[in-house]
Design an enzyme around this catalytic site. Structure first.
Site, PDB file in Angstrom:
ATOM      1  N   ASP A  33       4.806 -20.155 -12.266  1.00 54.92           N
ATOM      2  CA  ASP A  33       4.280 -20.770 -11.047  1.00 54.92           C
ATOM      3  C   ASP A  33       3.349 -19.827 -10.292  1.00 54.92           C
ATOM      4  OD1 ASP A  33       5.758 -23.122 -11.371  1.00 54.92           O
ATOM      5  OD2 ASP A  33       7.552 -22.124 -10.603  1.00 54.92           O
ATOM      6  N   HIS A  34       3.371 -18.576 -10.673  1.00 53.16           N
ATOM      7  CA  HIS A  34       2.613 -17.555  -9.934  1.00 53.16           C
ATOM      8  C   HIS A  34       1.706 -16.815 -10.901  1.00 53.16           C
ATOM      9  CE1 HIS A  34       1.856 -13.927  -7.493  1.00 53.16           C
ATOM     10  NE2 HIS A  34       2.122 -14.698  -6.477  1.00 53.16           N
ATOM     11  N   PHE A  35       0.563 -17.416 -11.379  1.00 49.43           N
ATOM     12  CA  PHE A  35       0.051 -18.679 -10.843  1.00 49.43           C
ATOM     13  C   PHE A  35      -0.114 -19.680 -11.987  1.00 49.43           C
ATOM     14  CE2 PHE A  35      -1.403 -15.355  -7.982  1.00 49.43           C
ATOM     15  CZ  PHE A  35      -1.119 -15.892  -6.734  1.00 49.43           C
ATOM     16  N   ILE A  46       1.419 -13.302 -12.832  1.00 48.58           N
ATOM     17  CA  ILE A  46       1.352 -12.005 -12.151  1.00 48.58           C
ATOM     18  C   ILE A  46       2.646 -11.803 -11.379  1.00 48.58           C
ATOM     19  CG2 ILE A  46       0.201 -10.745 -10.266  1.00 48.58           C
ATOM     20  CD1 ILE A  46      -2.336 -12.324 -10.992  1.00 48.58           C
TER      21      ILE A  46
END
Lengths: 171, 128
Positions: A33-35, A46
């Site tokens: 989700d990141h990213f 990341i």
């Protein structure tokens, strides 16, 4: 269950410094989700900077907790400085070195260094950050507010980490 | 160490602890009202003063502690004459003269000025 953001404690010099590592793995859900991908680019996993700060806070928290025999409830009170110069990605290892600058009955200050070990680039680790933190012994600083008597900060998750790092955790 | 040198170092401490600009820190500046300090910042300021000046600060030596919990010291939201007398004795670096005129507990932070920190440091250094 406390969410641990360090994998092992490598060194614990009482009242002086604590060194720990965190391996970053693509198996960690949050990195998806990141990213996530969007219309303009592919996925970009990341390690979130906030979780790097948490890793340092856990490293420093162990150092401060150990100095007080793990009797005090040590909570992160203030993030004084965070400087991160580059991103950490899956496959990298982060090494946190927390050095105690002050310790007293009310709390403690810790100065931290973040280094990155990239397995594709053997050799010296690269320093990628500096994080200064302040911890409070909350039973001493909350103007009479009472907290549960058991030490909910240094829970089983912390004890497991310490044991697996070869550090006595019989508190 | 001169008063000016002490002020300079206290200002550095506050800039570092509170993330404010140097020119915001003047002798009459209040820590909470003007510089936005919160209770946890007081602990940080204490730590940083210890580092900057090389002395140890005991608990409740720099800022009042436990006053609001003592029914002899606070009644109906106001600090009693006994409470003010106790604070004056324990914390002689603060000037309570204005506060005494309307001693509402909620306003006690108005005595936490930059000047009062300088006075605290002066006293500590003179005893060292």
């Amino acid at each position: 269950m406390r969410w641990m953001w360090i994998d092992r404690v490598l060194e614990l010099t009482p009242r002086s410094r604590c060194v720990s590592i965190k391996h970053i793995s693509l198996a960690e859900d949050h990195l998806h989700d990141h990213f996530a991908a969007d219309a303009s680019r592919p996925p970009m996993p990341i390690m979130p900077a906030s979780l790097i700060v948490e890793g340092m806070a856990q490293t420093g928290g162990i150092l401060v907790g150990h100095a007080g025999g793990f009797k005090e409830k040590v909570v992160l009170a203030k993030v004084g400085k965070v400087e991160l110069s580059r991103e950490a990605i899956p496959g990298d290892t982060l090494r946190y070195t927390a050095t105690m600058t002050l310790f007293d009955a009310a709390g403690a200050s810790v100065s931290g260094i973040v280094e990155l070990l990239d397995p594709a680039k053997p050799g010296s680790p690269e320093q990628i950050g500096a994080i200064d933190l302040m911890f409070s012994h909350i039973d001493q600083n909350m103007s009479g507010i009472e907290f549960p008597s058991h030490n909910f900060v240094f829970s089983e998750s912390f004890r497991t980490l310490l044991r697996s790092s070869g550090i006595a955790a019989d508190f | 160490m001169t008063r000016e040198e002490i002020f300079g170092k206290v200002r550095e401490v506050l800039v570092d602890a509170l993330g404010v600009d140097e020119d915001e820190v003047q002798p009459t500046t209040t820590l909470t009202g003007d510089l936005g300090a919160e209770s946890i910042d007081f602990l940080d300021i204490g730590f940083k003063l210890e580092q900057a000046f090389g002395f140890k600060i005991g608990q409740a030596e720099l800022f009042p502690q436990g006053v609001s919990q003592d029914p002899e010291y606070v009644k109906d939201g106001k600090v009693t004459p006994k409470g003010i007398a106790a604070m004056k004795e324990k914390l002689p670096h603060f000037d309570f003269s204005e506060f005494e005129k309307d001693p509402q507990l909620a306003k006690v932070a108005q005595v936490f000025t930059v000047d009062s920190l300088c006075r605290f440091v002066e006293r500590k250094l003179s005893k060292a």
